[in-house]
Each structure stands twice: as structure tokens, then as C-alpha cells.
Enzyme design. Structure first.
Site, PDB file in Angstrom:
ATOM      1  N   HIS A   1       1.088 -11.805  -6.729  1.00 25.12           N
ATOM      2  CA  HIS A   1       1.682 -11.993  -5.155  1.00 25.12           C
ATOM      3  C   HIS A   1       0.867 -12.843  -4.407  1.00 25.12           C
ATOM      4  O   HIS A   1      -0.047 -12.230  -3.685  1.00 25.12           O
ATOM      5  CB  HIS A   1       2.071 -10.625  -4.514  1.00 25.12           C
TER       6      HIS A   1
ATOM      7  N   ASP B   1       8.958 -11.652  -3.420  1.00 26.01           N
ATOM      8  CA  ASP B   1       9.106 -12.980  -3.835  1.00 26.01           C
ATOM      9  C   ASP B   1      10.139 -13.395  -4.892  1.00 26.01           C
ATOM     10  O   ASP B   1      11.031 -14.414  -4.432  1.00 26.01           O
ATOM     11  CB  ASP B   1       7.683 -13.497  -4.396  1.00 26.01           C
TER      12      ASP B   1
ATOM     13  N   ARG C   1      -3.937 -14.068   1.499  1.00 25.35           N
ATOM     14  CA  ARG C   1      -3.668 -12.633   1.167  1.00 25.35           C
ATOM     15  C   ARG C   1      -5.254 -12.251   0.447  1.00 25.35           C
ATOM     16  O   ARG C   1      -5.813 -11.143   0.998  1.00 25.35           O
ATOM     17  CB  ARG C   1      -2.588 -12.237   0.228  1.00 25.35           C
TER      18      ARG C   1
HETATM   19  N1  LIG Z   1       3.142  -6.845  -0.797  1.00 18.77           N
HETATM   20  C1  LIG Z   1       3.920  -7.605   0.221  1.00 18.77           C
HETATM   21  O1  LIG Z   1       4.806  -8.206  -0.326  1.00 18.77           O
HETATM   22  C2  LIG Z   1       3.614  -7.440   1.557  1.00 18.77           C
HETATM   23  C3  LIG Z   1       4.257  -8.242   2.632  1.00 18.77           C
HETATM   24  C4  LIG Z   1       4.181  -8.074   4.050  1.00 18.77           C
HETATM   25  C5  LIG Z   1       2.674  -7.755   4.304  1.00 18.77           C
HETATM   26  N2  LIG Z   1       1.911  -6.978   3.263  1.00 18.77           N
HETATM   27  C6  LIG Z   1       0.568  -6.313   3.556  1.00 18.77           C
HETATM   28  O2  LIG Z   1       0.958  -5.218   4.383  1.00 18.77           O
HETATM   29  C7  LIG Z   1      -0.062  -4.620   5.110  1.00 18.77           C
HETATM   30  C8  LIG Z   1       0.249  -4.131   6.292  1.00 18.77           C
HETATM   31  O3  LIG Z   1       0.823  -5.472   7.008  1.00 18.77           O
HETATM   32  P1  LIG Z   1       1.523  -5.075   8.522  1.00 18.77           P
HETATM   33  O4  LIG Z   1       2.145  -6.061   9.047  1.00 18.77           O
HETATM   34  O5  LIG Z   1       2.278  -3.745   8.991  1.00 18.77           O
HETATM   35  O6  LIG Z   1      -0.093  -4.832   9.283  1.00 18.77           O
HETATM   36  P2  LIG Z   1      -0.244  -3.970  10.820  1.00 18.77           P
HETATM   37  O7  LIG Z   1      -1.443  -4.445  11.364  1.00 18.77           O
HETATM   38  O8  LIG Z   1       1.023  -4.073  11.555  1.00 18.77           O
HETATM   39  O9  LIG Z   1      -0.294  -2.488  10.285  1.00 18.77           O
HETATM   40  C9  LIG Z   1      -1.315  -1.986   9.618  1.00 18.77           C
HETATM   41  C10 LIG Z   1      -1.572  -0.587   9.949  1.00 18.77           C
HETATM   42  O10 LIG Z   1      -2.613   0.093   9.397  1.00 18.77           O
HETATM   43  C11 LIG Z   1      -3.150   0.920   9.938  1.00 18.77           C
HETATM   44  N3  LIG Z   1      -4.481   1.460   9.367  1.00 18.77           N
HETATM   45  C12 LIG Z   1      -5.569   0.420   9.103  1.00 18.77           C
HETATM   46  N4  LIG Z   1      -6.567   1.123   8.644  1.00 18.77           N
HETATM   47  C13 LIG Z   1      -6.065   2.281   8.342  1.00 18.77           C
HETATM   48  C14 LIG Z   1      -6.547   3.712   7.711  1.00 18.77           C
HETATM   49  N5  LIG Z   1      -7.739   3.588   7.094  1.00 18.77           N
HETATM   50  N6  LIG Z   1      -5.641   4.648   7.450  1.00 18.77           N
HETATM   51  C15 LIG Z   1      -4.725   4.856   8.120  1.00 18.77           C
HETATM   52  N7  LIG Z   1      -3.969   3.739   8.776  1.00 18.77           N
HETATM   53  C16 LIG Z   1      -4.845   2.476   8.712  1.00 18.77           C
HETATM   54  C17 LIG Z   1      -3.457   0.395  11.371  1.00 18.77           C
HETATM   55  O11 LIG Z   1      -3.706   1.051  12.237  1.00 18.77           O
HETATM   56  C18 LIG Z   1      -2.065  -0.452  11.328  1.00 18.77           C
HETATM   57  O12 LIG Z   1      -1.046   0.497  12.201  1.00 18.77           O
HETATM   58  C19 LIG Z   1      -1.011  -5.992   4.952  1.00 18.77           C
HETATM   59  O13 LIG Z   1      -2.283  -5.859   4.036  1.00 18.77           O
HETATM   60  C20 LIG Z   1      -0.152  -7.126   4.684  1.00 18.77           C
HETATM   61  O14 LIG Z   1      -0.837  -8.131   4.203  1.00 18.77           O
HETATM   62  C21 LIG Z   1       2.251  -7.012   1.997  1.00 18.77           C
END
Ligand SMILES: NC(=O)c1ccc[n+]([C@@H]2O[C@H](COP(=O)([O-])OP(=O)(O)OC[C@H]3O[C@@H](n4cnc5c(N)ncnc54)[C@H](O)[C@@H]3O)[C@@H](O)[C@H]2O)c1
Length: 316
Positions: free
Chosen positions: A178, A151, A91
């Protein structure tokens, strides 16, 4: 406690996490309006359309795709935009890419919803929550990370699977980052009001010496395993987002391991990490300074130092 009010939630990022969070919010009937914003407008439009077609099965809610102006007066802004982990990436590897994304997003959401609560989900979530706090100028209570709510759910699931009992009857927390330095706070883990060690030795049919080592390893590696196999994680984080949103909108005073700003707790200052926190309509009301063992406290301090080094070396 308040009852649910008509509420508007905006979700920035229509990827796997954003769209599944919207779905979880819909299924739970938590709000009356969801606005989805993404750089990829077609993706946001398609997700909003698909979700809208749930209308005859869920409580009334309008789901639209829009620009930042359409997010105006949101109660909560959920930020899920940015780069996600690829197989083999941690991450923390995402920090520089996602700082740029946050510099684009946060000023715009703040302009249109100056009284909202920001719920950061994008990774590395603790560092990005801190960055969102600094860019937004919001009070610390109004900038929260989803932290280790996910988690902690994974931990409870694995304990429940091990002892063959309902996950909801377990109280257990993952605290700290996390990420790879996360800490299973075994000193706080309870089953049926008994410390987990007592439950293991006195009640459970299964009680191996190393369960407290094996289970946290599985929690820590869960995302890596899922990402290796299907490329992303979405369902449990979607439910975690809905749980945090519920706690805010219903003013529940729930205790959740959201990522909160430490200001002296455990001798730690000026860093966002997860710790049991009381969550209300005003956001993160108070960190509960739970009694930790010396080794848990040491691990928490080390995690805070590690996160501070990452912030210091990032491209702010
Ligand atoms: N906190 C947690 O527990 C947890 C769990 C899972 C994933 N995540 C995180 O969540 C985030 C998203 O994951 P995902 O699987 O949905 O990814 P993804 O690639 O499916 O989606 C990300 C989206 O963000 C958009 N994006 C990128 N830059 C942008 C901007 N400047 N403005 C608007 N939209 C923008 C992209 O077009 C895309 O649709 C990642 O950073 C991932 O690591 C966090």
C-alpha cells in the site's frame, strides 16, 4: 455463514481515520460497542460524544472513550494511531515514528484482548502490520493490515468512471505494497465476466491505448492529491475498515486485498503485503495464490525486497 453477533470493536487513534472508521461502523450497524482510545483523551471523548449523538438514527451501539483496560475482550482492535503523511511525505517516511507508537500500543491491546484480531491501518501499513504481528505473538491469521483494500476500491472506481459502469460490477485488484510500488493486477481485471481488455475493445465506447497506464497512476497518486488539497484522507479508508470488519464479524469468506503474511506464495517469504485473501471470523484464512503475469510477479517480488530493506533499516 454466521449472522452478526454482538461485537465489541476498539479503535486506537481518534484522528481523521479512527473517527471516520467508527462512523462507518456505526452507520452499517456492525457492532454493539465501540471503544475509542487516544493519547489525546479529550479528542477521543469528543469523538465518542459526537458519535453517540447518532443514537436515534442508527442501530443500537455504545460509543465510549477509554483507556486500554476499557478495550478488554474486544473482537477486533483497529489501530489507526500515529503520525500521518504531511504533503510531500511518503508512507514509508513514517516508519520510525510509528514503530515507536506501535511498541506502546500493541502490548497493551494484546494484554486486554488476547483473543482479538488486530486490524492495522496506520502507515506504512504493510510494515506496521508485520511489526504488530511480531510484537503481539498472535497467529498470523489474526494480524491483518487494511492493505490495498482502499486502493482496489480506487482502482474499481476509476475503471467504472472510465467505462461508465457500476463500480460493483468490476473485479480488479491492487496488490503488493500500500504505497508507491503498488501494482495494478490487470491480468485479473474483469468486467461482466470479460477480461478488461476484451470489454474495452469489444463493448466499451471509450478504449484508449494507455488506460492501463493512466488509471494506476491516478490510484497511486490519489492520497497525495487528497492530502495536498485537504490534509488527510478519511472517508474511503473508513469504509474500507468497515468492509474488512464486516467480513470478519459476519464470517463471510470474502476475498479482500488485505495485507497478509507471505509464507512461500510466489516464492516470497516473511513479509506482509496485499494479495487477494479469504477473510473470515478467524481473520486472514488463506492467501489466494492468483495467477499473475510474469511482470506482475516480478513487481511483487521487487516490492517484497524493497519492504524488507525498509524493515531492516528501521529503528526496531
Ligand atoms: N492504510 C490506509 O489505507 C490509510 C489511509 C489513510 C490514513 N492512513 C494512516 O492512518 C494513520 C492515521 O491517520 P489520521 O489522518 O487519522 O491521523 P491523525 O493525526 O488525524 O490521527 C492520529 C491519532 O493518533 C493519536 N496517537 C498518536 N500516538 C498515539 C499513541 N501512542 N497512542 C494512542 N493514540 C496515539 C494522535 O493523538 C491522533 O489523534 C496515519 O498513519 C495515516 O498515514 C492509512
Amino acid at each position: 455463514m454466521n449472522t452478526v453477533k454482538t461485537s465489541k470493536i476498539s479503535i486506537i487513534g481518534a484522528g481523521f481515520v479512527g473517527s471516520t472508521s467508527a462512523y462507518a461502523l456505526m452507520l452499517q450497524g456492525l457492532c454493539s460497542e465501540i471503544v475509542i482510545v487516544d493519547l489525546n483523551k479529550e479528542k477521543a471523548e469528543a469523538e465518542a460524544m459526537d458519535l453517540s449523538h447518532c443514537a436515534s438514527f442508527v442501530k443500537p451501539v455504545t460509543v465510549t472513550a477509554g483507556d486500554y483496560k476499557d478495550t478488554a475482550n474486544s473482537d477486533i482492535i483497529v489501530i489507526t494511531a500515529g503520525a500521518a503523511q504531511k504533503p510531500g511525505e511518503t508512507r514509508l517516511d513514517l516508519i520510525n515514528k510509528n514503530i515507536k507508537v506501535f511498541k506502546d500500543i500493541v502490548p497493551q491491546v494484546v494484554q486486554y484482548s488476547p483473543n482479538s484480531i488486530l486490524l492495522v491501518v496506520s502507515n506504512p501499513v504493510d510494515l506496521l502490520t508485520q511489526i504488530a504481528y511480531e510484537i503481539s505473538g498472535f497467529p498470523k491469521s489474526k494480524v491483518i493490515g487494511s492493505g490495498t483494500v482502499l486502493d482496489s476500491s480506487r482502482l474499481k472506481y476509476l475503471i467504472s468512471d472510465y467505462f461508465e459502469i457500476d463500480s460493483r460490477d468490476i473485479e480488479a485488484y491492487i496488490i503488493g505494497e500500500h504505497g508507491d510500488s503498488e501494482i495494478a493486477a490487470w491480468s485479473l481485471a474483469n468486467v461482466a465476466g470479460m477480461h478488461v481488455d476484451d470489454y474495452c475493445h469489444k463493448v466499451s465506447d471509450t478504449c484508449e491505448e494507455d488506460f492501463k497506464r493512466v488509471i494506476p497512476e491516478k490510484v497511486k497518486n490519489a492520497a497525495y492529491e487528497i492530502i495536498n488539497k485537504k490534509g488527510y484522507t478519511n472517508y474511503a479508508i473508513g469504509m474500507a475498515v468497515a468492509r474488512i470488519v464486516e467480513s470478519i464479524l459476519r464470517d463471510e469468506n470474502s476475498i479482500l486485498t488485505v495485507s497478509s503474511l507471505f509464507e512461500g506464495e510466489y516464492g516470497i517469504n516473511d513479509i506482509y503485503m496485499s494479495i487477494p485473501t479469504i477473510v473470515t471470523r478467524d481473520g486472514a484464512k488463506k492467501i489466494v495464490e492468483v495467477p499473475l503475469s510474469d511482470s506482475e510477479k516480478d513487481a511483487l517480488v521487487k516490492a517484497s525486497e524493497m519492504l524488507k530493506k525498509h524493515i531492516a533499516s528501521s529503528e526496531l
